[in-house]
Write a protein that holds these residues in place. Sequence first.
Motif, PDB file in Angstrom:
ATOM      1  N   UNK A  28      29.746  16.422-107.868  1.00 19.10           N
ATOM      2  CA  UNK A  28      29.387  16.669-109.259  1.00 19.10           C
ATOM      3  C   UNK A  28      30.640  16.866-110.094  1.00 19.10           C
ATOM      4  N   UNK A  29      31.026  18.093-110.395  1.00 21.06           N
ATOM      5  CA  UNK A  29      32.186  18.311-111.240  1.00 21.06           C
ATOM      6  C   UNK A  29      33.478  17.959-110.481  1.00 21.06           C
ATOM      7  N   UNK A  30      34.501  17.466-111.209  1.00 17.92           N
ATOM      8  CA  UNK A  30      35.720  16.983-110.533  1.00 17.92           C
ATOM      9  C   UNK A  30      36.388  17.999-109.619  1.00 17.92           C
ATOM     10  N   UNK A  31      36.378  19.279-109.982  1.00 18.91           N
ATOM     11  CA  UNK A  31      37.078  20.284-109.186  1.00 18.91           C
ATOM     12  C   UNK A  31      36.187  20.982-108.165  1.00 18.91           C
ATOM     13  N   UNK A  32      34.917  20.597-108.112  1.00 15.92           N
ATOM     14  CA  UNK A  32      34.002  21.228-107.165  1.00 15.92           C
ATOM     15  C   UNK A  32      33.954  20.434-105.861  1.00 15.92           C
ATOM     16  N   UNK A  33      33.740  21.091-104.738  1.00 17.03           N
ATOM     17  CA  UNK A  33      33.674  20.362-103.463  1.00 17.03           C
ATOM     18  C   UNK A  33      32.424  19.503-103.389  1.00 17.03           C
ATOM     19  N   UNK A  34      32.515  18.343-102.751  1.00 12.52           N
ATOM     20  CA  UNK A  34      31.336  17.493-102.571  1.00 12.52           C
ATOM     21  C   UNK A  34      30.468  18.007-101.432  1.00 12.52           C
ATOM     22  N   UNK A  35      29.348  17.355-101.215  1.00 16.97           N
ATOM     23  CA  UNK A  35      28.538  17.646-100.030  1.00 16.97           C
ATOM     24  C   UNK A  35      29.412  17.427 -98.796  1.00 16.97           C
ATOM     25  N   UNK A  36      29.475  18.386 -97.881  1.00 13.90           N
ATOM     26  CA  UNK A  36      30.344  18.239 -96.712  1.00 13.90           C
ATOM     27  C   UNK A  36      30.045  16.970 -95.928  1.00 13.90           C
ATOM     28  N   UNK A  37      31.086  16.401 -95.345  1.00 14.21           N
ATOM     29  CA  UNK A  37      30.932  15.143 -94.622  1.00 14.21           C
ATOM     30  C   UNK A  37      29.915  15.251 -93.498  1.00 14.21           C
ATOM     31  N   UNK A  38      29.916  16.362 -92.742  1.00 14.43           N
ATOM     32  CA  UNK A  38      28.969  16.455 -91.631  1.00 14.43           C
ATOM     33  C   UNK A  38      27.523  16.503 -92.123  1.00 14.43           C
ATOM     34  N   UNK A  39      27.294  17.140 -93.266  1.00 15.88           N
ATOM     35  CA  UNK A  39      25.944  17.205 -93.829  1.00 15.88           C
ATOM     36  C   UNK A  39      25.517  15.829 -94.317  1.00 15.88           C
ATOM     37  N   UNK A  40      26.424  15.140 -95.002  1.00 14.25           N
ATOM     38  CA  UNK A  40      26.086  13.818 -95.523  1.00 14.25           C
ATOM     39  C   UNK A  40      25.876  12.822 -94.387  1.00 14.25           C
ATOM     40  N   UNK A  41      26.686  12.925 -93.346  1.00 11.80           N
ATOM     41  CA  UNK A  41      26.524  12.034 -92.190  1.00 11.80           C
ATOM     42  C   UNK A  41      25.180  12.260 -91.512  1.00 11.80           C
ATOM     43  N   UNK A  42      24.804  13.515 -91.329  1.00 15.88           N
ATOM     44  CA  UNK A  42      23.504  13.821 -90.720  1.00 15.88           C
ATOM     45  C   UNK A  42      22.366  13.284 -91.589  1.00 15.88           C
ATOM     46  N   UNK A  54      37.217  11.408-105.714  1.00 17.52           N
ATOM     47  CA  UNK A  54      37.835  10.706-104.587  1.00 17.52           C
ATOM     48  C   UNK A  54      37.284  11.209-103.259  1.00 17.52           C
ATOM     49  N   UNK A  55      37.146  12.534-103.119  1.00 17.48           N
ATOM     50  CA  UNK A  55      36.650  13.082-101.856  1.00 17.48           C
ATOM     51  C   UNK A  55      35.172  12.769-101.665  1.00 17.48           C
ATOM     52  N   UNK A  56      34.403  12.824-102.749  1.00 24.92           N
ATOM     53  CA  UNK A  56      32.987  12.493-102.643  1.00 24.92           C
ATOM     54  C   UNK A  56      32.783  11.046-102.240  1.00 24.92           C
ATOM     55  N   UNK A  57      33.588  10.139-102.810  1.00 27.27           N
ATOM     56  CA  UNK A  57      33.500   8.728-102.439  1.00 27.27           C
ATOM     57  C   UNK A  57      33.907   8.527-100.990  1.00 27.27           C
ATOM     58  N   UNK A  58      34.958   9.204-100.574  1.00 27.78           N
ATOM     59  CA  UNK A  58      35.418   9.097 -99.181  1.00 27.78           C
ATOM     60  C   UNK A  58      34.331   9.545 -98.225  1.00 27.78           C
ATOM     61  N   UNK A  59      33.701  10.679 -98.521  1.00 24.60           N
ATOM     62  CA  UNK A  59      32.649  11.176 -97.641  1.00 24.60           C
ATOM     63  C   UNK A  59      31.484  10.197 -97.557  1.00 24.60           C
ATOM     64  N   UNK A  60      31.126   9.594 -98.687  1.00 22.07           N
ATOM     65  CA  UNK A  60      30.006   8.647 -98.682  1.00 22.07           C
ATOM     66  C   UNK A  60      30.306   7.444 -97.801  1.00 22.07           C
ATOM     67  N   UNK A  61      31.536   6.948 -97.889  1.00 24.92           N
ATOM     68  CA  UNK A  61      31.930   5.803 -97.062  1.00 24.92           C
ATOM     69  C   UNK A  61      31.935   6.183 -95.587  1.00 24.92           C
ATOM     70  N   UNK A  62      32.561   7.316 -95.257  1.00 24.06           N
ATOM     71  CA  UNK A  62      32.655   7.736 -93.856  1.00 24.06           C
ATOM     72  C   UNK A  62      31.290   8.085 -93.279  1.00 24.06           C
ATOM     73  N   UNK A  63      30.377   8.548 -94.116  1.00 31.62           N
ATOM     74  CA  UNK A  63      29.031   8.892 -93.646  1.00 31.62           C
ATOM     75  C   UNK A  63      28.184   7.659 -93.397  1.00 31.62           C
ATOM     76  N   UNK A  64      28.621   6.499 -93.902  1.00 31.19           N
ATOM     77  CA  UNK A  64      27.855   5.275 -93.698  1.00 31.19           C
ATOM     78  C   UNK A  64      26.790   5.027 -94.746  1.00 31.19           C
ATOM     79  N   UNK A  65      26.973   5.595 -95.951  1.00 26.21           N
ATOM     80  CA  UNK A  65      26.001   5.395 -97.026  1.00 26.21           C
ATOM     81  C   UNK A  65      25.865   3.910 -97.346  1.00 26.21           C
TER      82      UNK A  65
END
Length: 215
Positions: free
Chosen positions: A159-173, A192-203
């Motif tokens: 969401x907001x630029x300085x807020x953490x995204x959904x954790x990678x393990x949660x998004x992957x699950x 950038x981190x949110x996009x990275x997590x989405x890619x690594x999670x296999x979205x």
Amino acid sequence: PVPQATPPAWGTVVFMGVTISGIALPSRLRVSFDVDGERLRASGASTSDDLWLLPGLVDMHSHAGMETPGDAYSHSVFRQHMLAHRAAGVLTVRSPGSPDPVVDRADDPDLPRLVRSGRWLATPGRFFPGYGRRVEEDELPAAAVEEAVTGWCKVIGDWMPDDPPVPLDVLTATVDAVHAVGGRVAVHCQTAEGCRNAVLAGADSLEHGMHLDHS
């Protein structure tokens, strides 16, 4: 050329007996096609068209049914927006995530075909207040499976630029759970981190992706 009386699946308007040519992306090779019903067939014809040819998807990112962020969803506004899309030549609207999935699925022959998913899934601190289905992070995989009844679900991954995204393990699950039932996952991600997590999670789809790390 005259369109077929009955458009084929996914709202494609077909022009018969037309040859188009141009530079195909990403190969950057000049190609020509004859339009044959619902298919493009390689053509030996040479035309003077100077076009760039690429898959026919245009991301205009409009939230039909709401004029500005924070507005309450209105089906009458939704219909006005969809009619405006149709008037502009849009015949299929892909809209993953909605505040009103039941109404939006109505089969209205006057409107463009709608490809959509269940309600937006938002974990605490992410998304506009009062929007979407609110779930805790540990509830996200099960909720995503429930919302993927149309084939897709949409997760607010950041969401907001300085807020953490959904954790990678949660998004992957979450992605794994939806894939296990044959569904697909669209992830709202703009940092950038949110996009990275989405890619690594296999979205299956990244919605926005404007701060992808190109390295």
